[in-house]
Design an enzyme around this catalytic site. Sequence first.
Site, short mmCIF file in Angstrom:
data_model
loop_
_atom_site.label_atom_id
_atom_site.label_comp_id
_atom_site.label_asym_id
_atom_site.label_seq_id
_atom_site.Cartn_x
_atom_site.Cartn_y
_atom_site.Cartn_z
N TYR A 158 57.98 41.41 41.25
CA TYR A 158 58.76 42.60 40.89
C TYR A 158 60.03 42.69 41.74
O TYR A 158 61.13 42.94 41.23
CB TYR A 158 57.90 43.85 41.08
CG TYR A 158 58.48 45.11 40.50
CD1 TYR A 158 58.53 45.32 39.13
CD2 TYR A 158 58.98 46.11 41.33
CE1 TYR A 158 59.06 46.48 38.60
CE2 TYR A 158 59.51 47.29 40.81
CZ TYR A 158 59.55 47.46 39.45
OH TYR A 158 60.08 48.63 38.93
N LYS A 164 63.90 42.50 40.34
CA LYS A 164 64.84 43.61 40.52
C LYS A 164 66.04 43.19 41.37
O LYS A 164 67.15 43.71 41.19
CB LYS A 164 64.13 44.81 41.11
CG LYS A 164 63.07 45.41 40.18
CD LYS A 164 63.65 45.79 38.82
CE LYS A 164 62.64 46.49 37.93
NZ LYS A 164 63.23 46.93 36.63
#
Length: 245
Positions: free
Chosen positions: A148, A152
């Site tokens: 993640y 990002k």
Amino acid sequence: MRLAGKRVLITGAAHGIGRATLELFAKEGARLVACDLEEGPLREAAEGVGALAIPMDVADPRSVEEGFGKALEALGGLDGVVHYAGITRDNFHWKMPLEDWEAVLRVNLTGSFLVARAASAAMRERNPGSIVLTASRVYLGNLGQANYAASKAGVVGLTRTLALELGRYGIRVNALAPGFIETRMTAKVPEKVREKAIQATPLGRVGEPIEVAYAALFLVSDESRFITGQVLFVDGGRSIGAAPA
């Protein structure tokens, strides 16, 4: 009516931050297209505000292309695109199956690229506008979220690069970086982890979806017309460091 007459497409619009943004933008006068992978909740959210519902898998190039085509046909153009759709598959990196790494990168990063590319094409050909992608405070690093965080961080790099490439067309590209927000995604977080996150946040609480929606409103509105290539943290101050004990 800060978005009066503006034509806006929102992904991840069926739940949480996306739905809060959909409802806020409707109140502010926008003409809306709502997109999500979950068709039932999507149609319910769209009907509630008079938006056009278009099912979309942001990781599928054909689905994105077809969705934007339908949006342009219905609205005649796009003045704003707010992209929220994303997933998590948390684990420590040594326990993380490769398929979980690849799934998160495909949806969160490749999906952002596909949506931004489609938005760019629509705006370059018709009119300038604002593209808002979604990063996360987690891109600074977070235990158990290697996939993640990497996805990002990629969104941040993508945002800055697109802002450089599209500035000549009058198209602005910015990213939101939410912290711990009360959503379906964070509802899965263990209570002990949740409490630690709250304690480390200077404002001492969890954020609400509407608070991210207001940040998106600012970035799509003309109030931010000289802002591009920026990452706006909506995290209660967590990105500046942990609150003192």
